[in-house]
Scaffold this motif. Structure first.
Motif, PDB file in Angstrom:
ATOM      1  N   LEU A 117      32.242  66.906  43.296  1.00  0.00           N
ATOM      2  CA  LEU A 117      31.912  65.603  43.892  1.00  0.00           C
ATOM      3  C   LEU A 117      30.902  64.827  43.053  1.00  0.00           C
ATOM      4  CD1 LEU A 117      31.694  66.286  47.720  1.00  0.00           C
ATOM      5  CD2 LEU A 117      33.649  65.577  46.327  1.00  0.00           C
ATOM      6  N   LEU A 118      29.996  65.547  42.398  1.00  0.00           N
ATOM      7  CA  LEU A 118      28.987  64.849  41.590  1.00  0.00           C
ATOM      8  C   LEU A 118      29.659  64.002  40.505  1.00  0.00           C
ATOM      9  CD1 LEU A 118      26.199  67.571  41.202  1.00  0.00           C
ATOM     10  CD2 LEU A 118      26.123  65.499  42.602  1.00  0.00           C
ATOM     11  N   LYS A 119      30.846  64.440  40.064  1.00  0.00           N
ATOM     12  CA  LYS A 119      31.586  63.671  39.052  1.00  0.00           C
ATOM     13  C   LYS A 119      32.483  62.621  39.702  1.00  0.00           C
ATOM     14  CE  LYS A 119      31.919  67.869  36.640  1.00  0.00           C
ATOM     15  NZ  LYS A 119      32.893  68.939  36.487  1.00  0.00           N
ATOM     16  N   PHE A 120      32.822  62.828  40.960  1.00  0.00           N
ATOM     17  CA  PHE A 120      33.828  61.985  41.622  1.00  0.00           C
ATOM     18  C   PHE A 120      33.230  60.778  42.351  1.00  0.00           C
ATOM     19  CE2 PHE A 120      36.505  61.049  45.373  1.00  0.00           C
ATOM     20  CZ  PHE A 120      37.697  60.728  44.736  1.00  0.00           C
ATOM     21  N   VAL A 121      32.048  60.976  42.946  1.00  0.00           N
ATOM     22  CA  VAL A 121      31.470  59.921  43.793  1.00  0.00           C
ATOM     23  C   VAL A 121      31.008  58.737  42.946  1.00  0.00           C
ATOM     24  CG1 VAL A 121      29.518  59.367  45.319  1.00  0.00           C
ATOM     25  CG2 VAL A 121      30.797  61.501  45.648  1.00  0.00           C
ATOM     26  N   GLU A 131      36.522  63.840  51.083  1.00  0.00           N
ATOM     27  CA  GLU A 131      36.980  64.974  51.894  1.00  0.00           C
ATOM     28  C   GLU A 131      38.217  65.617  51.253  1.00  0.00           C
ATOM     29  OE1 GLU A 131      37.278  64.061  56.069  1.00  0.00           O
ATOM     30  OE2 GLU A 131      38.529  65.821  56.470  1.00  0.00           O
ATOM     31  N   ALA A 132      39.120  64.769  50.764  1.00  0.00           N
ATOM     32  CA  ALA A 132      40.354  65.278  50.158  1.00  0.00           C
ATOM     33  C   ALA A 132      40.067  66.054  48.867  1.00  0.00           C
ATOM     34  CB  ALA A 132      41.315  64.121  49.888  1.00  0.00           C
ATOM     35  N   GLU A 133      39.118  65.565  48.069  1.00  0.00           N
ATOM     36  CA  GLU A 133      38.711  66.281  46.851  1.00  0.00           C
ATOM     37  C   GLU A 133      38.239  67.687  47.189  1.00  0.00           C
ATOM     38  OE1 GLU A 133      39.840  64.127  44.042  1.00  0.00           O
ATOM     39  OE2 GLU A 133      38.230  65.408  43.277  1.00  0.00           O
ATOM     40  N   ILE A 334      19.743  70.528  43.435  1.00  0.00           N
ATOM     41  CA  ILE A 334      19.012  69.920  44.556  1.00  0.00           C
ATOM     42  C   ILE A 334      17.893  68.984  44.080  1.00  0.00           C
ATOM     43  CG2 ILE A 334      17.327  71.817  44.854  1.00  0.00           C
ATOM     44  CD1 ILE A 334      17.833  71.460  47.959  1.00  0.00           C
ATOM     45  N   GLU A 335      17.354  69.195  42.859  1.00  0.00           N
ATOM     46  CA  GLU A 335      16.259  68.352  42.376  1.00  0.00           C
ATOM     47  C   GLU A 335      16.804  66.971  41.993  1.00  0.00           C
ATOM     48  OE1 GLU A 335      13.055  69.188  42.340  1.00  0.00           O
ATOM     49  OE2 GLU A 335      13.360  71.274  42.943  1.00  0.00           O
ATOM     50  N   VAL A 336      15.980  65.948  42.204  1.00  0.00           N
ATOM     51  CA  VAL A 336      16.385  64.563  41.932  1.00  0.00           C
ATOM     52  C   VAL A 336      16.901  64.399  40.495  1.00  0.00           C
ATOM     53  CG1 VAL A 336      15.477  62.220  41.607  1.00  0.00           C
ATOM     54  CG2 VAL A 336      14.936  63.482  43.688  1.00  0.00           C
ATOM     55  N   ASP A 337      16.151  64.902  39.528  1.00  0.00           N
ATOM     56  CA  ASP A 337      16.512  64.704  38.122  1.00  0.00           C
ATOM     57  C   ASP A 337      17.844  65.397  37.787  1.00  0.00           C
ATOM     58  OD1 ASP A 337      14.189  63.299  37.886  1.00  0.00           O
ATOM     59  OD2 ASP A 337      13.038  64.979  37.050  1.00  0.00           O
ATOM     60  N   GLU A 338      18.000  66.583  38.377  1.00  0.00           N
ATOM     61  CA  GLU A 338      19.242  67.361  38.185  1.00  0.00           C
ATOM     62  C   GLU A 338      20.458  66.565  38.701  1.00  0.00           C
ATOM     63  OE1 GLU A 338      18.342  70.793  40.614  1.00  0.00           O
ATOM     64  OE2 GLU A 338      19.613  72.063  39.381  1.00  0.00           O
ATOM     65  N   ILE A 339      20.325  66.048  39.924  1.00  0.00           N
ATOM     66  CA  ILE A 339      21.433  65.315  40.549  1.00  0.00           C
ATOM     67  C   ILE A 339      21.761  64.076  39.701  1.00  0.00           C
ATOM     68  CG2 ILE A 339      22.100  63.971  42.623  1.00  0.00           C
ATOM     69  CD1 ILE A 339      21.834  66.726  43.613  1.00  0.00           C
ATOM     70  N   GLU A 340      20.725  63.342  39.300  1.00  0.00           N
ATOM     71  CA  GLU A 340      20.948  62.122  38.516  1.00  0.00           C
ATOM     72  C   GLU A 340      21.635  62.446  37.190  1.00  0.00           C
ATOM     73  OE1 GLU A 340      17.281  59.915  38.209  1.00  0.00           O
ATOM     74  OE2 GLU A 340      17.681  58.873  40.115  1.00  0.00           O
ATOM     75  N   ALA A 341      21.148  63.499  36.537  1.00  0.00           N
ATOM     76  CA  ALA A 341      21.738  63.855  35.225  1.00  0.00           C
ATOM     77  C   ALA A 341      23.205  64.238  35.381  1.00  0.00           C
ATOM     78  CB  ALA A 341      20.944  65.015  34.601  1.00  0.00           C
ATOM     79  N   LEU A 342      23.526  65.015  36.409  1.00  0.00           N
ATOM     80  CA  LEU A 342      24.918  65.457  36.590  1.00  0.00           C
ATOM     81  C   LEU A 342      25.838  64.307  36.977  1.00  0.00           C
ATOM     82  CD1 LEU A 342      24.161  68.815  38.397  1.00  0.00           C
ATOM     83  CD2 LEU A 342      25.348  68.595  36.216  1.00  0.00           C
ATOM     84  N   MET A 343      25.290  63.329  37.734  1.00  0.00           N
ATOM     85  CA  MET A 343      26.134  62.209  38.164  1.00  0.00           C
ATOM     86  C   MET A 343      26.368  61.208  37.055  1.00  0.00           C
ATOM     87  SD  MET A 343      25.107  61.461  42.119  1.00  0.00           S
ATOM     88  CE  MET A 343      26.573  60.483  42.490  1.00  0.00           C
ATOM     89  N   GLN A 344      25.466  61.172  36.090  1.00  0.00           N
ATOM     90  CA  GLN A 344      25.620  60.170  35.032  1.00  0.00           C
ATOM     91  C   GLN A 344      26.410  60.677  33.843  1.00  0.00           C
ATOM     92  OE1 GLN A 344      21.585  58.721  34.726  1.00  0.00           O
ATOM     93  NE2 GLN A 344      21.842  58.057  36.863  1.00  0.00           N
ATOM     94  N   ARG A 345      26.799  61.954  33.915  1.00  0.00           N
ATOM     95  CA  ARG A 345      27.584  62.511  32.807  1.00  0.00           C
ATOM     96  C   ARG A 345      28.954  61.843  32.690  1.00  0.00           C
ATOM     97  NH1 ARG A 345      27.041  68.698  33.023  1.00  0.00           N
ATOM     98  NH2 ARG A 345      28.783  68.338  34.426  1.00  0.00           N
TER      99      ARG A 345
END
Ligand SMILES: [Mn+2]
Length: 345
Positions: A117-121, A131-133, A334-345
């Motif tokens: 989801l981090l890549k999809f959202v 939900e389907a993903e 769970i950490e803010v920086d972690e989430i941001e980095a994974l979503m911006q990949r």
């Protein structure tokens, strides 16, 4: 008649494998029940019967199980009947290695779903597409499916605690609350993460998120053997009150005057922090008995600010150990920086 326990490996496999591995002749079939039942009743003095004593259960209709109890009592009135539920609850509370293996597999699959989801959202995606993903990821990995109806709430939907319609479109600038997990081999994971739809937290979103994360981390330390859940909930209430004051949502003078029966923090954090986890998502277990090693609890503090259209909840599954707890979901970002980095990949 001899009942042989199943080899431990069977308990961690899916139903399909169970049928593959069990020699069919060792199964006592349902059609043989009456014969075995009468034979056993003539030998037994005490009979333990099952009943649904789950704290959250309301049972408006007569179940097959209940009819069986009535039948036993009618046909064999002189036996000594006892409740099986307390024994089952004690057994279910303390997890055996094979149970933890299934639970860990449910967690692993859940983790893969969340990382997907981090890549999809992104802005414009609908909650039901998310939900389907997840359904795809869970089922392709041999999960039985969702552990519970997934809660996928963007923006103000995150403030509706059991929001399950999942029909809205995620908008740029919103946060998205995901209470989503897989069931594997009858064991349930339970995960909540809250992520920014566009991959970047606003300063306010980050501030609220970090407040919840601080409470989450402290909860994991308080939840130790000997602690009683009700007392723990009171301690969490104090931590939450401090955070809500820090966020400008509560005022210290008003808190000093609050009715202890109706603490003000409940306006922004209206639910419990932890529940037993296992065969049921809200598993059986007493909230007034001290916590013991081998139990698995969720830890899920949240802050819901309806006036800001913002709700944040974070939830991991924690195994209580004698010398320390194990966060079964420690590997899920769970950490803010972690989430941001994974979503911006
Ligand atoms: Mn939960």
């Amino acid at each position: 008649m001899r009942y042989q326990p199943l080899p431990a490996e069977l308990y961690v496999t899916n139903r399909q494998r169970l049928y593959e591995l069990l020699p069919p002749r060792s199964l006592v079939m349902l059609q043989d029940f009456e014969t075995h039942f009468r034979a056993l009743m003539c030998q037994a003095d005490q009979v333990y019967l099952n009943s649904n004593e789950h704290q959250r259960a309301t049972i408006p209709t007569e179940t097959r199980e209940h009819r069986f109890t009535l039948r036993c009592q009618a046909e064999y009135p002189l036996h000594d009947y006892r409740r099986l539920a307390p024994l089952m609850h004690d057994l279910r509370c303390i997890k055996q290695p094979a149970e933890l293996a299934s639970l860990n597999e449910a967690v692993r699959i859940t983790s893969d779903g969340f990382n997907r989801l981090l890549k999809f959202v992104k802005p414009g995606v609908h909650e039901f597409e998310i939900e389907a993903e997840l359904a795809h990821e869970f089922i392709r990995q041999r999960a039985r499916g969702f552990a519970y109806t997934p809660i996928i709430g963007s923006g103000a939907n995150a403030c509706v605690l059991h929001y399950i319609t999942n029909h809205c479109q995620c908008e740029d600038g919103q946060m998205l609350l995901l209470d989503i997990a897989a069931n594997y081999g009858n064991y349930n994971a339970d995960l909540t993460r809250t992520i920014p739809v566009n991959g970047k937290f606003t300063p306010r979103q980050r501030q609220v998120y970090e407040a919840v994360l601080r409470v989450f981390k402290k909860c994991c330390e308080i939840l130790r053997p000997g602690v009683i859940i009700r007392e723990y909930q009171e301690q969490v209430g104090l931590l939450m009150t401090e955070e809500l004051i820090g966020l400008g949502l509560l005022n210290r003078e008003e808190v000093a005057k609050q009715d202890p029966e109706k603490p003000l923090y409940k306006k922004y954090f209206p639910h419990g922090t932890s529940h037993h986890l296992g065969i049921d998502v809200h598993d059986v277990g007493h909230t007034w008995k001290p916590i013991q090693p081998g139990m698995v609890f969720t830890v899920e503090p949240g802050i819901y600010i309806r006036e800001e259209g913002l709700g944040v909840r974070l939830e991991n599954d924690i195994l209580i150990g004698e010398h320390g707890n194990t966060d079964l979901m420690a590997g899920i970002p769970i950490e803010v920086d972690e989430i941001e980095a994974l979503m911006q990949r």
